[in-house]
Each structure stands twice: as structure tokens, then as C-alpha cells.
Design a protein around this motif. Structure first.
Motif, mmCIF file in Angstrom:
data_model
loop_
_atom_site.group_PDB
_atom_site.id
_atom_site.type_symbol
_atom_site.label_atom_id
_atom_site.label_comp_id
_atom_site.label_asym_id
_atom_site.label_seq_id
_atom_site.Cartn_x
_atom_site.Cartn_y
_atom_site.Cartn_z
ATOM 1 N N CYS A 96 20.219 32.034 56.561
ATOM 2 C CA CYS A 96 21.224 31.666 55.553
ATOM 3 C C CYS A 96 21.422 30.157 55.594
ATOM 4 O O CYS A 96 21.667 29.576 56.642
ATOM 5 N N THR A 97 21.298 29.548 54.440
ATOM 6 C CA THR A 97 21.429 28.091 54.371
ATOM 7 C C THR A 97 22.734 27.666 53.685
ATOM 8 O O THR A 97 22.908 26.504 53.337
ATOM 9 N N CYS A 98 23.625 28.611 53.471
ATOM 10 C CA CYS A 98 24.887 28.289 52.793
ATOM 11 C C CYS A 98 25.834 27.550 53.731
ATOM 12 O O CYS A 98 25.878 27.815 54.921
ATOM 13 N N ASN A 99 26.629 26.661 53.169
ATOM 14 C CA ASN A 99 27.742 26.111 53.936
ATOM 15 C C ASN A 99 29.019 26.825 53.472
ATOM 16 O O ASN A 99 28.981 27.670 52.577
ATOM 17 N N ARG A 100 30.122 26.500 54.126
ATOM 18 C CA ARG A 100 31.387 27.168 53.818
ATOM 19 C C ARG A 100 31.719 27.145 52.329
ATOM 20 O O ARG A 100 32.188 28.114 51.758
ATOM 21 N N ARG A 101 31.491 25.981 51.733
ATOM 22 C CA ARG A 101 31.856 25.830 50.322
ATOM 23 C C ARG A 101 31.004 26.735 49.424
ATOM 24 O O ARG A 101 31.511 27.335 48.486
ATOM 25 N N ASP A 102 29.706 26.837 49.745
ATOM 26 C CA ASP A 102 28.821 27.722 48.971
ATOM 27 C C ASP A 102 29.320 29.161 49.025
ATOM 28 O O ASP A 102 29.338 29.870 48.025
ATOM 29 N N VAL A 103 29.703 29.568 50.258
ATOM 30 C CA VAL A 103 30.134 30.953 50.441
ATOM 31 C C VAL A 103 31.396 31.210 49.623
ATOM 32 O O VAL A 103 31.511 32.204 48.911
ATOM 33 N N LEU A 104 32.321 30.266 49.690
ATOM 34 C CA LEU A 104 33.581 30.410 48.958
ATOM 35 C C LEU A 104 33.326 30.466 47.448
ATOM 36 O O LEU A 104 33.862 31.318 46.742
ATOM 37 N N ALA A 105 32.475 29.550 46.974
ATOM 38 C CA ALA A 105 32.215 29.495 45.535
ATOM 39 C C ALA A 105 31.551 30.794 45.059
ATOM 40 O O ALA A 105 31.941 31.366 44.041
ATOM 41 N N ALA A 106 30.579 31.274 45.824
ATOM 42 C CA ALA A 106 29.864 32.485 45.402
ATOM 43 C C ALA A 106 30.745 33.726 45.495
ATOM 44 O O ALA A 106 30.570 34.679 44.746
ATOM 45 N N ALA A 107 31.706 33.684 46.425
ATOM 46 C CA ALA A 107 32.558 34.863 46.622
ATOM 47 C C ALA A 107 33.731 34.893 45.644
ATOM 48 O O ALA A 107 34.373 35.910 45.465
ATOM 49 N N SER A 108 34.017 33.753 45.011
ATOM 50 C CA SER A 108 35.174 33.688 44.121
ATOM 51 C C SER A 108 34.736 33.758 42.667
ATOM 52 O O SER A 108 34.676 32.745 41.998
ATOM 53 N N ALA A 109 34.431 34.926 42.210
ATOM 54 C CA ALA A 109 34.076 35.086 40.804
ATOM 55 C C ALA A 109 35.316 34.785 39.978
ATOM 56 O O ALA A 109 36.425 35.064 40.408
ATOM 57 N N ASN A 111 38.476 34.863 37.686
ATOM 58 C CA ASN A 111 39.450 35.906 37.335
ATOM 59 C C ASN A 111 39.411 37.138 38.223
ATOM 60 O O ASN A 111 39.865 38.197 37.840
ATOM 61 N N GLU A 112 38.859 37.018 39.382
ATOM 62 C CA GLU A 112 38.820 38.207 40.237
ATOM 63 C C GLU A 112 39.706 38.080 41.466
ATOM 64 O O GLU A 112 39.592 38.860 42.402
ATOM 65 N N GLY A 113 40.558 37.067 41.438
ATOM 66 C CA GLY A 113 41.490 36.931 42.550
ATOM 67 C C GLY A 113 40.825 36.425 43.802
ATOM 68 O O GLY A 113 39.739 35.867 43.771
ATOM 69 N N GLU A 114 41.512 36.637 44.894
ATOM 70 C CA GLU A 114 41.057 36.120 46.185
ATOM 71 C C GLU A 114 39.791 36.840 46.638
ATOM 72 O O GLU A 114 39.674 38.047 46.488
ATOM 73 N N PRO A 115 38.848 36.089 47.245
ATOM 74 C CA PRO A 115 37.682 36.785 47.803
ATOM 75 C C PRO A 115 38.095 37.664 48.984
ATOM 76 O O PRO A 115 39.092 37.394 49.639
ATOM 77 N N LEU A 116 37.314 38.702 49.222
ATOM 78 C CA LEU A 116 37.596 39.647 50.295
ATOM 79 C C LEU A 116 37.375 38.994 51.661
ATOM 80 O O LEU A 116 36.364 38.341 51.879
ATOM 81 N N VAL A 117 38.350 39.177 52.543
ATOM 82 C CA VAL A 117 38.239 38.569 53.870
ATOM 83 C C VAL A 117 38.052 39.648 54.937
ATOM 84 O O VAL A 117 38.783 40.629 54.970
ATOM 85 N N GLY A 118 37.039 39.490 55.761
ATOM 86 C CA GLY A 118 36.761 40.431 56.848
ATOM 87 C C GLY A 118 36.991 39.767 58.195
ATOM 88 O O GLY A 118 37.603 38.697 58.260
ATOM 89 N N PRO A 119 36.500 40.379 59.270
ATOM 90 C CA PRO A 119 36.744 39.830 60.609
ATOM 91 C C PRO A 119 36.095 38.468 60.851
ATOM 92 O O PRO A 119 36.385 37.811 61.846
ATOM 93 N N ASP A 120 35.226 38.040 59.953
ATOM 94 C CA ASP A 120 34.578 36.739 60.095
ATOM 95 C C ASP A 120 34.930 35.810 58.963
ATOM 96 O O ASP A 120 34.145 34.951 58.597
ATOM 97 N N GLY A 121 36.072 36.019 58.356
ATOM 98 C CA GLY A 121 36.405 35.218 57.194
ATOM 99 C C GLY A 121 35.893 35.910 55.942
ATOM 100 O O GLY A 121 35.764 37.137 55.911
ATOM 101 N N ILE A 122 35.570 35.118 54.943
ATOM 102 C CA ILE A 122 35.154 35.680 53.660
ATOM 103 C C ILE A 122 33.910 36.551 53.819
ATOM 104 O O ILE A 122 32.961 36.166 54.495
ATOM 105 N N VAL A 123 33.941 37.744 53.224
ATOM 106 C CA VAL A 123 32.770 38.620 53.288
ATOM 107 C C VAL A 123 31.639 37.937 52.507
ATOM 108 O O VAL A 123 31.799 37.563 51.345
ATOM 109 N N TYR A 124 30.518 37.768 53.178
ATOM 110 C CA TYR A 124 29.413 36.993 52.607
ATOM 111 C C TYR A 124 28.855 37.666 51.348
ATOM 112 O O TYR A 124 28.496 38.841 51.371
ATOM 113 N N PRO A 125 28.782 36.924 50.246
ATOM 114 C CA PRO A 125 28.338 37.535 48.988
ATOM 115 C C PRO A 125 26.827 37.791 48.915
ATOM 116 O O PRO A 125 26.362 38.357 47.927
ATOM 117 N N GLY A 126 26.074 37.409 49.917
ATOM 118 C CA GLY A 126 24.659 37.819 49.951
ATOM 119 C C GLY A 126 23.676 36.862 49.293
ATOM 120 O O GLY A 126 22.508 37.221 49.083
#
Ligand code: GLU
Ligand code: ZN
Length: 299
Positions: A96-109, A111-126
Motif C-alpha cells: 500500500c502506497t497511500c498516505n493518511r490523506r489518501d486514505v481519508l480522501a478515498a474513504a470520505s465519499a 455526502n456520506e458522512g464520516e468514514p467508518l473507523v475501526g481498531p486501526d483508525g479509518i477502515v481502509y477503502p482498498g
């Protein structure tokens, strides 16, 4: 019976740590077992020898004793690479070559509200999951994520027909809880494939800068040290699901788990390392005794 206390030497031990260490120590002592201290110093940037020395000092002062030599995770890179290599060869990891910002941007579609957060922070959007594998051997100096979907498929396949610990009808019989989870969970803990897939997802098993991760190291070392009973805070209850899955994938014994309550300050905040006023050292210096500490943490 073997329990452990596994602090990271990134700050002073506070009352919450004392509580956790005392619970693990007392449990082993009452059962005629062994209490083990392990230094979790994979984060080389934040770990300090002074903090490590203070951990030993504080714990000794509290009246605890442990097996020596004490294992340091910084000396266990080979063992972590071996475990990662095993998972890599089976196609269960990807770079995985994403940084934190990439993960946040991809996870925040939108109008869909807050991205889902799991035991490691934001659930990785894949994002990186389907990138082609350019390395045949285990790559170095990159972040590696667990492909949760493939992991669960392999787990199900290998286990089907075996019964007790199997994945039955999408249920994942995880572990035996001898304490209490954050919602009072106790006894046999079940989870579902769906939960692992959607609420935990593709967690990082090797960080680019450490070559390993908390989840991977803790599982490899608990097995290496023959820990039969893990004692730790209820904040790690969800992470335990990741650990049990890894134990199955790596063919390791699953210990029993005791999750305990977290100590909070007067305003209800969790005691964290930044609360230096709650440091064991401060109490020591102010003339408190070890039994005062036991009183303070309700033991
Ligand atoms: N090093 C981890 C911590 O200090 C240990 C957690 C665990 O007990 O697994 O939070
Ligand atoms: Zn990525």
C-alpha cells in the motif's frame, strides 16, 4: 499459565499501566504461573532507553518480578519478517502506497458522512488492493496490508470440517474472554466475517518505517513467549479479533484474553501517557507506597 505486560517505552508508566501490570502479575501469581515483561519498542522514533529503564524501576518498586532476559521487540525483526513472508507467499498481503490523506480522501465519499473507523483508525477503502504485484519476494521498505477478504476465505477453507474453531455460517468464533469487553462481552466471543471485512478491513501488518506493526509483532511474540492468558485494556477488544485471525493464519495457539476496564481521571478522560501527573514516578517521589497505588487503582 503465562501472562505478560507489554508496555511501549515512549513515556512514563501511569496509573493505568500499573493497574494492567498488577492484574496480569496477580493472575499469574495466584495460578502459580509466570509473569513476563516485554518491551514493545518497534517504534524506534518514539522509544527511549530512559523510558525503558524507568519501566523496570517503577515495576520493581511496585513489587513485581519477572523472567529475564526481557524480550525487546526491536530485536525480533527476523521473526516478524518470517511471519510476513509466510503471509506474502500465500497472497494474503499487498503493498500500500497511500498516505493518511489518501486514505481519508478515498474513504470520505461526498455526502456520506464520516468514514467508518475501526481498531486501526479509518477502515481502509482498498485503493491499492488490486494493484498488480511487482515483487516476487517479500518487499522491504513498503507498507503491507492484510487482504482481509482473502484471509477470511483461506481461513474458512482451511478450517471447514474441523469444527470447533471453524467459521460456521459466516460466524467467526474468536476467543475466550475471561474479563469483560467494552459492552460487557464475556465468555466465548463470536464475530462475523462481515464485521471483520467491513468494520476492520485491510489493516496494516508492516509499516513502511518499522517493517512490522503492533498487530503482527504482538501475535508473533505472544506465541513465541508461550503466553496463555493475555491481560490488557478493553480499548484493545476489537484489535483482538485481528490477532486471533492472525494466530489462525500463522498456525499459532490462541491464548485466552482478559480485557479490563480503563482507568479515567476526574473528568472521565482515559489516562494516557501525557498525564504526567499520574505517572508512577510522581507518586513515588511524593512518598506514596506500592499499596497506596493498589488502593488508587481499586485493587
Ligand atoms: N504495547 C502495547 C501498549 O502499550 C501493548 C498492548 C497489548 O497488551 O497488546 O499499548
Ligand atoms: Zn494504499
Amino acid at each position: 499459565m503465562r501472562t505478560r505486560f507489554a508496555p511501549s517505552p515512549t513515556g512514563p508508566l501511569h496509573l493505568g499501566h500499573a493497574y494492567s501490570a498488577l492484574r496480569a502479575h496477580d493472575l499469574a501469581k495466584d495460578a502459580g504461573g509466570k509473569f513476563i515483561l516485554r518491551i514493545e519498542d518497534i517504534d524506534r522514533g518514539r522509544s527511549r532507553e530512559e523510558w525503558e529503564a524507568l519501566i523496570h524501576e517503577d515495576l520493581r518498586w511496585l513489587g513485581l518480578s519477572w523472567e529475564t532476559p526481557v524480550l525487546r521487540q526491536s530485536e525480533r525483526q527476523d521473526a516478524y519478517r518470517t511471519a510476513l513472508d509466510n503471509l506474502w507467499q500465500r497472497g494474503l498481503l499487498y503493498v500500500c502506497t497511500c498516505n493518511r490523506r489518501d486514505v481519508l480522501a478515498a474513504a470520505s465519499a461526498p455526502n456520506e458522512g464520516e468514514p467508518l473507523v475501526g481498531p486501526d483508525g479509518i477502515v481502509y477503502p482498498g485503493t491499492c488492493r488490486s494493484k498488480s504485484r511487482m515483487h516476487s519476494g517479500l518487499p522491504d521498505g513498503v507498507a503491507l496490508r492484510l487482504n482481509m477478504s482473502s484471509a477470511l476465505k483461506q481461513f474458512g477453507k482451511e478450517r471447514s470440517g474441523i469444527g470447533s474453531l471453524a467459521a460456521e455460517g459466516g460466524r467467526f468464533r474468536a476467543f475466550q474472554e475471561t474479563g469483560r469487553g467494552p459492552n460487557g462481552e464475556t465468555g466465548k466471543i463470536h464475530s462475523s466475517y462481515e464485521h471483520l471485512l467491513n468494520n476492520i478491513g485491510d489493516v496494516v501488518l508492516a509499516r513502511r518505517d518499522f517493517g512490522t506493526s503492533y498487530h503482527l509483532s504482538v501475535v508473533v511474540d505472544d506465541a513465541f513467549q508461550g503466553i496463555t492468558q493475555v491481560v490488557r485494556g478493553e480499548d484493545l477488544f476489537e484489535a483482538t479479533l485481528i490477532h486471533v485471525l492472525l494466530q489462525h493464519l500463522l498456525g499459532l495457539e490462541v491464548p485466552t484474553y482478559l480485557h479490563h476496564r480503563l482507568l479515567r481521571d476526574e473528568s472521565g478522560n482515559r489516562l494516557a501517557k501525557r498525564h504526567d501527573s499520574m505517572a508512577i514516578r510522581s507518586y513515588r517521589e511524593a512518598g506514596a507506597t506500592p499499596s497506596d497505588i493498589r488502593d488508587l487503582v481499586g485493587l
